[in-house]
Design an enzyme around this catalytic site. Structure first.
Site, short mmCIF file in Angstrom:
data_model
loop_
_atom_site.label_atom_id
_atom_site.label_comp_id
_atom_site.label_asym_id
_atom_site.label_seq_id
_atom_site.Cartn_x
_atom_site.Cartn_y
_atom_site.Cartn_z
N HIS A 118 -1.66 3.82 -1.45
CA HIS A 118 -2.06 3.73 -3.00
C HIS A 118 -3.67 3.53 -3.25
CE1 HIS A 118 -2.74 -0.75 -3.83
NE2 HIS A 118 -1.69 -0.82 -3.21
N CYS B 188 0.89 -3.51 1.11
CA CYS B 188 0.69 -2.07 0.95
C CYS B 188 -0.67 -1.67 1.50
CB CYS B 188 0.87 -1.63 -0.49
SG CYS B 188 2.33 -1.63 -1.16
#
Length: 598
Positions: free
Chosen positions: A500, A519
Site C-alpha cells: 500500500h 504490511c
C-alpha cells in the site's frame, strides 16, 4: 530435522516362513495365500533369500491343499566347481547363491523385492512418511517388481549406468548446499556369488536415498513454519513415485535429479559464491567482530571505535583520549567498505554497515550462504511470467517480466515483533482511496490503550469508532491522513497483509526501513499500478482520477504472483555479494535448524 541419521535398511525376518507370508500378501501378486512350504522348498527359499534360518517347521497343510508358489518358477542351479566361493555363511544360514555367469542374476531380484517391500516401513524408519512408503511400493509394482538400479555385470551384478550417474549427483550434494553424508550409495553385493535379497534391499535403499535428495532439494529438509509462525511458504514437495518414475524414464537421470534444486538465477549465483569461498587456497582468519550499537558519526565517542580500527587494520591514536573518537580517517575507511559492498556511502556506521561487517567474516559467510540458498527452495519454481518480488531485508520491491527487472522501488517493511510474513500469493485487485480497518493486533496493542487513556484518541487521528454490542471496530476513512495512503494492492491471504501507499513519505529516505505493522509500504505505488493495469485501460493518470471520498476497486484481468522473500545475501551481476541486515533473525534460525555453526 537437523541432520540425517543413517537409514536402517538391514532388518530381516527371522525365518524363511515369514518371508513366504510376506510374499503371499505382497502387492502385485494375484496368487492365493501360500501354504506352508515343505522342507525342500524352504531350504531353496532360505538359500535364495539369504535369511537367517532356525529349525525348519513341519508342513502343516495337507498336500492337496497347497497352491503353487511364485517361487516355484525359480529354478535351482548346482554350484559349479570353478565358481568363486562366497565367504563362509553364518551359523544357521544357508548363505548366498552362487550362479554360473550365464544366468541372469537380476532375474532373481524381483521376487526378493516383493519381500523387502513387504517390510519397508521397518526398513525406512521415521524418516519417510506413509505416502512415500506407498509411493515406493507403487513405483516397483508399476515395473512388475523388476530392479530399477542394478543390472548384469561382467562378474554377475552391479549398479547400472544410470545409478552410477545418479550417485555422482548425490556425491556432489555439497555443491548445492546439501549434506552429502545424508545420501549414501548403499552397499551392493558383487560378483557371481551374490545374495538376491541383499541386492533387492540395495535397490530399494538407493531409491529411498534418491527420494530424500529430491525432496530435500525442493525444500523438504526443514519445516519453515517451525522456524517462525510468519514463514509460511507453500512448498512443492514431489512424492516418491513421481520422483522415481521421472528419474527412471529420463533421458539423462543425473540432470533430472539435479534439476530438483532451485532453477532461479539468485540461487545459482549464491551457489557460485559458495564454491568460490570453499575453493580458497587458505582459510582467512576470522575478522574482528563489531557489535551493534548506537549510530556512529564522525566526532562520536564509542567503545566500539577501537574494534573498528582493528577491523580495518588501522593504528590507534597515541593520545588515549582520542582512542574512542570516531575520526575522519576511520570514517574514510568505512566509506571505502560501504562503496565496495554496495551500501550507502556516508561514513556513518549504522545497522546495515554493522551487518555487512559481520557477513563478510569468513567464519560466518559460509553459514549465511547456506541459509540463503535454503530459503530459495521455499519459493515456487516458476515465479510467474510477470511477478512482484519483495526482498524484505533489502527493503526493495521489483517487478519481474520474463525474468527481467522492469521496475524497482524502495519499500518499508514490518518492524521486529511485527514482522512482514514470508510467503507467496497472487494479487487480484487494487483499491483506490481505501478505508483502513484497524486489525486486531493494533487494536489490542495501541488503539484500546489509547482510548482508555484519552477519550479523544480516535477523533484526534481521524478514526471512526463503531460499536456493535460488546464489539468495537475502529476504521480510518479515505483521505490524506489515511495510513494506507491513496491506493492498496490486494492479494487476499491469511496474514491480512498487502502492499500500500503511505502518507509517511520521509521514511523512504532512511537506511533501515523496518517501521510498519507487517504490511509493505511502497514508495511509488501509482507507478507500480500503472505497470500492472495500464494494458487493461487503467494508466496512472486514470487511477489518480479515482482518488476521492470513497473506495474504488479495479480488478486485474490476470492475477499477478507476489513473493515476499527474505534474503540477506544477494549476488550482483559482477559477482559482488551485497549483504543486508538480518532484521528478524531468520538467518540465525535457519542456520540453527540446519545444524550449522552460528
Amino acid at each position: 530435522m537437523v541432520a540425517h541419521a543413517p537409514i536402517p535398511f538391514a532388518r530381516r525376518t527371522a525365518h524363511a516362513v515369514a518371508l513366504a507370508a510376506l510374499l503371499a500378501a505382497a502387492p502385485g501378486l494375484s496368487a492365493p495365500a501360500l501354504a506352508a512350504p515343505d522342507e525342500t522348498r524352504l531350504a531353496a527359499l532360505d538359500g535364495r533369500a539369504g535369511l537367517d534360518a532356525g529349525p525348519l517347521p513341519a508342513a502343516s497343510a495337507p498336500a492337496e491343499e497347497r497352491v503353487p508358489s511364485p517361487l516355484d518358477a525359480m529354478p535351482t542351479y548346482p554350484v559349479p566347481a570353478d565358481a568363486p566361493q562366497a565367504s563362509p555363511p553364518r551359523t544357521g544360514s544357508l548363505g548366498p547363491i552362487a550362479l554360473p555367469p550365464t544366468i541372469g542374476a537380476e532375474a532373481l531380484v524381483g521376487p526378493m523385492l516383493i519381500g523387502r517391500l513387504g517390510a519397508i516401513e521397518g526398513d525406512l524408519g521415521l524418516e519417510y512418511g506413509a505416502d512415500d512408503v506407498a509411493g515406493l511400493r507403487a513405483f516397483y509394482a508399476a515395473r512388475a517388481h523388476a530392479p530399477a538400479w542394478i543390472a548384469p555385470a561382467a562378474d554377475g551384478l552391479g549398479w547400472s549406468e544410470a545409478a552410477l550417474a545418479l550417485a555422482h549427483v548425490l556425491a556432489a550434494a555439497g555443491d548445492e548446499g546439501l549434506d552429502p553424508a545424508a545420501y549414501p550409495l548403499p552397499p551392493l553385493p558383487a560378483g557371481p556369488a551374490f545374495d538376491p535379497a541383499a541386492a533387492a534391499q540395495a535397490d530399494i535403499a538407493f531409491s529411498a536415498v534418491l527420494v530424500r535428495y529430491a525432496q530435500d532439494a525442493r525444500g523438504g529438509r526443514l519445516e519453515p513454519t517451525r522456524l517462525h509462525e510468519l514463514i509460511t511458504p507453500t512448498l512443492d514437495i514431489p512424492g516418491a513415485e513421481a520422483i522415481l518414475s521421472g528419474l527412471a524414464d529420463a533421458a539423462d537421470p543425473a540432470v533430472a535429479l539435479a534439476d530438483h534444486n532451485p532453477p532461479h538465477e539468485g540461487y545459482r549465483r549464491l551457489r557460485t559464491a559458495l564454491a568460490e569461498l570453499r575453493a580458497a587456497e587458505t582459510a582467512p582468519e576470522p575478522m574482528v567482530a563489531v557489535p551493534p550499537g548506537p549510530v556512529l558519526r564522525p566526532g562520536a565517542r564509542d567503545a566500539r571505535v577501537p574494534l573498528l580500527r582493528a577491523r580495518f587494520g588501522m593504528e590507534a591514536p597515541q593520545a588515549e583520549a582520542e582512542a574512542r573518537v570516531y575520526d575522519v580517517a576511520l570514517a574514510g575507511a568505512v566509506e571505502d567498505f560501504q562503496r565496495e559492498h554496495g551500501l550507502v556511502v556516508d561514513g556513518i556506521v549504522g545497522n546495515q554497515t554493522i551487518a555487512a561487517l559481520a557477513s563478510v567474516d569468513p567464519a560466518r559467510r559460509e553459514g549465511d550462504l547456506l541459509a540463503n540458498m535454503e530459503r530459495w527452495r521455499w519459493l515456487p519454481r516458476d515465479l510467474g511470467e510477470k511477478a512482484i518480488f519483495v526482498n524484505v531485508p533489502g527493503y526493495r520491491l521489483e517487478v519481474l517480466d520474463g525474468g527481467a527487472i522492469v521496475h524497482e522501488t524502495r519499500v518499508v517493511v514490518g518492524k521486529p515483533g511485527q514482522e512482514t510474513p514470508i510467503f507467496s500469493d497472487e494479487m487480484e485487485y487494487v483499491v483506490v482511496s481505501p478505508t483502513w480497518t484497524i486489525p486486531p493486533s493494533i487494536m489490542r496493542n495501541e488503539i484500546l490503550p489509547g482510548l482508555r487513556a484519552d477519550p479523544n484518541y480516535a477523533a484526534a487521528r481521524g478514526y471512526e469508532v463503531i460499536r456493535n454490542g460488546s464489539t468495537i471496530t475502529v476504521r480510518q476513512p479515505p483521505g490524506p491522513r489515511n495510513a494506507l495512503g491513496h491506493i492498496k494492492f490486494m492479494f487476499p491471504n491469511g496474514h491480512h497483509v498487502y502492499l500500500h501507499d503511505t502518507p509517511s513519505r520521509g521514511l523512504f529516505d532512511t537506511i533501515r526501513r523496518a517501521y510498519s505493522h507487517g504490511c509493505v509500504r511502497v514508495e511509488n505505488p501509482f507507478a507500480l499500478a500503472d505497470l500492472l493495469l495500464a494494458e487493461q485501460g487503467w494508466p496512472e493518470a486514470r487511477l489518480r482520477a479515482l482518488v476521492g471520498p470513497r473506495e474504488r476497486y479495479v480488478h486485474l484481468d490476470e492475477h499477478v504472483p507476489v513473493h515476499l522473500a527474505y534474503f540477506t545475501l544477494e549476488v550482483e551481476d559482477d559477482g559482488r555479494i551485497v549483504p543486508h541486515e538480518d532484521i528478524y533473525g531468520f538467518d540465525r534460525l535457519t542456520r540453527e535448524a540446519l545444524g550449522l555453526d552460528p
